[in-house]
Every structure is written in structure tokens, then in C-alpha cells.
Scaffold this active site. Structure first.
Site, PDB file in Angstrom:
ATOM      1  N   ARG A  76      35.242  45.766  54.434  1.00  0.00           N
ATOM      2  CA  ARG A  76      35.677  44.485  54.989  1.00  0.00           C
ATOM      3  C   ARG A  76      36.315  44.641  56.368  1.00  0.00           C
ATOM      4  O   ARG A  76      36.800  43.675  56.951  1.00  0.00           O
ATOM      5  CB  ARG A  76      36.665  43.815  54.018  1.00  0.00           C
ATOM      6  N   CYS A  83      36.328  45.657  47.461  1.00  0.00           N
ATOM      7  CA  CYS A  83      36.620  45.699  46.026  1.00  0.00           C
ATOM      8  C   CYS A  83      36.716  44.288  45.460  1.00  0.00           C
ATOM      9  O   CYS A  83      37.359  43.413  46.027  1.00  0.00           O
ATOM     10  CB  CYS A  83      37.925  46.443  45.785  1.00  0.00           C
ATOM     11  N   ASP A  85      49.063  47.652  44.569  1.00  0.00           N
ATOM     12  CA  ASP A  85      48.242  48.848  44.405  1.00  0.00           C
ATOM     13  C   ASP A  85      48.941  49.932  43.589  1.00  0.00           C
ATOM     14  O   ASP A  85      48.302  50.914  43.206  1.00  0.00           O
ATOM     15  CB  ASP A  85      47.864  49.418  45.780  1.00  0.00           C
ATOM     16  N   VAL A 134      49.957  39.206  43.308  1.00  0.00           N
ATOM     17  CA  VAL A 134      49.304  39.359  44.613  1.00  0.00           C
ATOM     18  C   VAL A 134      47.804  39.108  44.528  1.00  0.00           C
ATOM     19  O   VAL A 134      47.248  38.320  45.292  1.00  0.00           O
ATOM     20  CB  VAL A 134      49.591  40.763  45.184  1.00  0.00           C
ATOM     21  N   LYS A 194      45.375  54.747  54.209  1.00  0.00           N
ATOM     22  CA  LYS A 194      44.105  54.027  54.299  1.00  0.00           C
ATOM     23  C   LYS A 194      44.319  52.614  54.829  1.00  0.00           C
ATOM     24  O   LYS A 194      43.456  52.071  55.530  1.00  0.00           O
ATOM     25  CB  LYS A 194      43.446  53.966  52.917  1.00  0.00           C
ATOM     26  N   ASN A 195      45.456  52.008  54.515  1.00  0.00           N
ATOM     27  CA  ASN A 195      45.720  50.637  54.936  1.00  0.00           C
ATOM     28  C   ASN A 195      46.225  50.530  56.371  1.00  0.00           C
ATOM     29  O   ASN A 195      46.507  49.438  56.850  1.00  0.00           O
ATOM     30  CB  ASN A 195      46.726  49.975  53.986  1.00  0.00           C
TER      31      ASN A 195
END
Length: 440
Positions: free
Chosen positions: A98, A122, A312, A334, A24-25
Site C-alpha cells: 500500500r 493485509c 500490532d 484500532v 517497517k512502519n
């Protein structure tokens, strides 16, 4: 109206096989990169997630022809007829994503202007878009803040620049890469993020004709080129989703084989997984994660930028740590507000306390700033079913893991958020013998 409601009968070990596709990133950013090319691009290993739908819609609005073979996971992106989209359409399609901020550099190169609506995402920490806008200004963009959003123009074109990041921000690094590759002259980015997803984006841009070098001191050099072509690329697998299923296997006492998982992307996670008491078996086509029996062990872990322990990864791991013997400490360095999800875990019986102090081995940028960024987890504590509301993507999947591990029935509300980053998670739960029912 309930935004996705799931009933979970917990207390059953997850067991079976699933497949994890592209990260996803990375995938949405590689899709944006296609805007920079003059010829079509082909992206493989694409997951069916909400962010892919959002970016597909935005690209289509800008004149890109998008064809997605969902079964094969292949995207064809043709940017030969790029044009400006209507502001209202952009706002409607962007939703809470975003991603639109990353369209700015490519659109300024292609059209000379860009527009982004108010941005969502988020709510886990301070991610101001002003940081992105400052980067774009340094390339020569003119930023006008309007009532409906932000309009950017580049009356004199974009020029190479020197950028020094105060923190290795993934988003800021992506913004710089996507803007610098066609800017006039050289760009030097100091203090860059070097996550695997960033390096995969560098690979994509290099295939398109970009000239990019990455130094060992987190400095990236980009020589701008006049024109880029399309690319053919297979996205790296999602290491966050892989770790989430691994933690679910550990928390439920289960055994899950993740097809597509890569060891090289997960070295730090695998070390922590083993220290806690989990076991794994690396195969050519994936990784098997399982609870080998016996007690789980408490640990001390700090999140950090790559190659550290990924932020994450900590939320799903915390659920497993509620079942570990002793006191575990997790220091989040982070994102400053990432422990809000622990309230629901405590409601389910977990013993977790959060602190403002830096409880890891080193002080971090959140120390003395009044953020609850350290957690102490005492265990093992049995978890009980409860009614839960999903707070964000990663916290939401962690709540789902807790519900799967808990004794009794849980109702998890807001699971539509999970669709943003976990492809077909309901069918995957079925493949793992979970007893779940979607109520709304």
C-alpha cells in the site's frame, strides 16, 4: 503452488540473541521522503524486508538511484534524476503493498503528476484509499480514477490547507506530512497520529529543511518551503518486531535478548508484559525478555493509538495469553477485523471466543457495528501442532509463535507474508534454537 511452507517442531523454549533493525512502519516512508529532496539522502539501520525491496523498485522506476548495503543496513538515495514511471511497471513492482499511495504528494511536487495502481495490503480492516485521496484533493490535487488505477495531477500546484482527522490515522498523517512540507503556505493537521514512527518521519523531514511543529493536542503545523535537501538519518528500531519476539519468549517459556530494542518506544508494552508475568532486563544495547517461571496471569487490555497499547502488539500477546491462568479480555479498537487469526489458535487447542460487543473499559467506534472486535481467552490450555495458513503479516507471526509453543509438529503455509515485516526471521529462529525446516 504453496506460498512458503514451514515445518515447526514445537514445545522448545526459544533461547538466544537476535538483532532488530529499523521499523517497517518508518523505513519505507523515509525512503519516499527522499523524493522530496534535491540532493541525495542516506538512511541507516535499514532492515532487509519485502517492503524495502518494493519501495526501492518503485523509486528506481521513477529515476531515483538506490544503493543498498544490506550488511551495513545503509541506503543511499539520489533523486536528482526523477522522472515518471510507466504505469505497467508501477503495477508490477507494487504488488500487494500500500506504499504507492504515499508517493503521490512528493511526485506531484516533483513531476506535477502521479499514478497509483490498485492497492493491496493485509486484509485486517477497512483502510480505504479514498481517505488519502480526499487529503490530496484538499491540497489542490485533481484525481482521475482509471481502469488500471488512479492518476493525480496538480495543474495549479499544491496549497496548504486545514485537515481534521476523525481518527488519528497513521497513514493519513504520513500523507499529510509528505504533501504539506512543500505545499504553498501553511497546513494545519488536527487529530494527528503521534506514534514514534511518525515523530521519526518528522525528524527526517526537519533534517531536509521542513518546518514542522507538533502540539500536545495532536495538532501538527507545517509551513511549506520551496525546496528540501537530502537527509542523513538512522531509523528507530522496530518496536513491533521486538514485542513479537518478546511474546514468543513468553509463550514458549524462553529467554530472548533483542539487540537494538529501545525501552522508551515500548513503555506500554513492557507494563503489560510485566503484568502478565513476563520479566525483562533493559540494557544499553537492547532488552532481554524471559519467562521467570511460575504461572502467567490473565489480564484485560485494550488496543489504542499511541501512547496506548499498540494494535500490532495484541496478536502475538494473545498467543502468550492462552497460557495464562484465568480469563483474559482483549478489546481491539484500532482495526475492526483483527481477530480472524484466532481460528487457527482454537484449532490448536486454545479457548478463545470473539464478540461484537465492546468488552473493554470504554466503548469504541466499532461498537454496535457488527464487528468481532473483542476476544475472551481462557487458560491455560495446552497447544497442539496443526496445519495452519498465514492470514496476514502480524497474524502470521502469531501463528508461528503458536507453532513454536505447541507440542508436536505444525506446518505453517504462506510464511512469505512474514518476510514483509520480519527481517531474516528464519535465521533468527535458528539463533534461538528453534527446530524449523522450510519445505517450500
Amino acid at each position: 503452488m504453496v506460498d512458503g511452507l514451514l515445518q515447526v517442531e514445537g514445545g522448545r523454549p526459544l533461547s538466544g540473541e537476535i538483532t532488530v533493525r529499523g521499523a517497517k512502519n518508518l523505513v519505507p516512508k523515509a525512503m519516499v521522503a527522499a523524493l522530496l529532496g534535491t540532493t541525495p539522502s542516506v538512511l541507516g539501520n535499514v532492515p532487509l524486508i519485502r517492503d524495502v525491496e518494493v519501495v526501492s523498485g518503485l523509486l528506481t522506476l521513477h529515476g531515483v538511484q538506490v544503493d543498498y548495503d544490506q550488511t551495513a543496513g545503509i541506503l543511499h538515495l539520489d533523486p536528482s534524476r526523477v522522472e515518471a514511471a510507466h504505469v505497467a511497471d508501477i503495477d508490477a513492482h507494487a504488488g500487494s503493498s500500500r506504499i504507492p499511495i504515499l508517493f503521490c504528494g512528493p511526485l506531484l511536487h516533483r513531476l506535477g503528476e502521479a499514478f497509483i495502481p490498485d492497492l493491496g495490503g493485509c486484509r485486517i480492516g477497512d483502510r480505504p484509499i479514498d481517505f488519502h485521496l480526499d487529503i490530496l484533493r484538499s491540497f489542490g490535487a485533481v484525481v482521475d480514477k482509471l481502469e488500471a488505477g488512479i492518476r493525480l495531477t496538480a495543474p495549479e500546484g499544491l496549497r496548504g490547507t486545514v485537515i481534521e482527522l476523525p481518527y488519528p490515522s497513521v497513514g493519513a498523517t504520513e500523507q499529510t506530512l509528505l504533501t504539506a512540507v512543500r505545499a504553498d503556505g501553511r497546513t494545519e493537521l488536527r487529530g494527528a497520529a503521534v506514534e514514534p514512527e511518525i515523530m521519526d518521519l518528522v525528524d527526517v523531514l526537519q533534517k531536509m529543511g521542513a518546518i514542522i511543529s507538533v502540539d500536545t493536542d495532536r495538532t501538527i503545523h507545517i509551513e511549506g518551503v520551496e525546496e528540501l535537501a537530502g537527509y542523513r538519518h538512522t531509523a528507530l528500531p522496530d518496536r513491533i518486531e521486538t514485542a513479537s519476539w518478546a511474546s514468543a519468549a513468553l509463550a514458549t517459556g524462553g529467554d530472548v535478548f533483542v539487540h537494538g530494542a529501545h525501552q522508551s518506544h515500548m513503555t506500554t508494552f513492557l507494563n503489560i508484559f510485566r503484568k502478565v508475568g513476563g520479566a525483562f532486563e533493559v540494557r544499553d544495547d537492547g532488552i532481554r525478555f524471559y519467562h521467570p517461571g511460575g504461572d502467567l496471569r490473565s489480564i484485560v487490555v485494550e488496543t489504542n493509538v499511541h501512547p496506548g497499547f499498540m494494535t500490532d502488539w495484541q496478536q502475538p500477546l494473545v498467543v502468550a495469553l492462552t497460557q495464562a491462568d484465568g480469563v483474559s479480555i482483549v478489546h481491539e479498537t484500532v482495526y475492526e477485523n483483527r481477530f480472524g487469526f484466532t481460528k487457527a489458535l482454537c484449532k490448536m487447542g486454545a479457548a478463545i471466543q470473539v464478540y461484537r460487543e465492546c468488552l473493554g473499559g470504554t466503548a469504541c467506534r466499532f461498537g454496535q457495528r457488527n464487528f468481532y472486535h473483542s476476544a475472551v481467552i481462557s487458560g491455560p490450555t495446552p497447544l497442539r501442532g496443526a496445519d495452519i495458513v498465514v492470514p496476514d503479516l502480524r497474524g502470521g507471526f502469531s501463528h508461528l509463535i503458536a507453532a513454536l509453543a505447541a507440542q508436536g509438529t505444525s506446518r505453517v503455509e504462506g510464511i512469505n507474508l512474514i518476510d514483509r515485516g520480519y527481517e531474516q526471521f528464519m535465521s533468527k529462529l535458528g539463533s534461538l534454537d528453534a527446530k524449523v525446516t522450510r519445505l517450500a
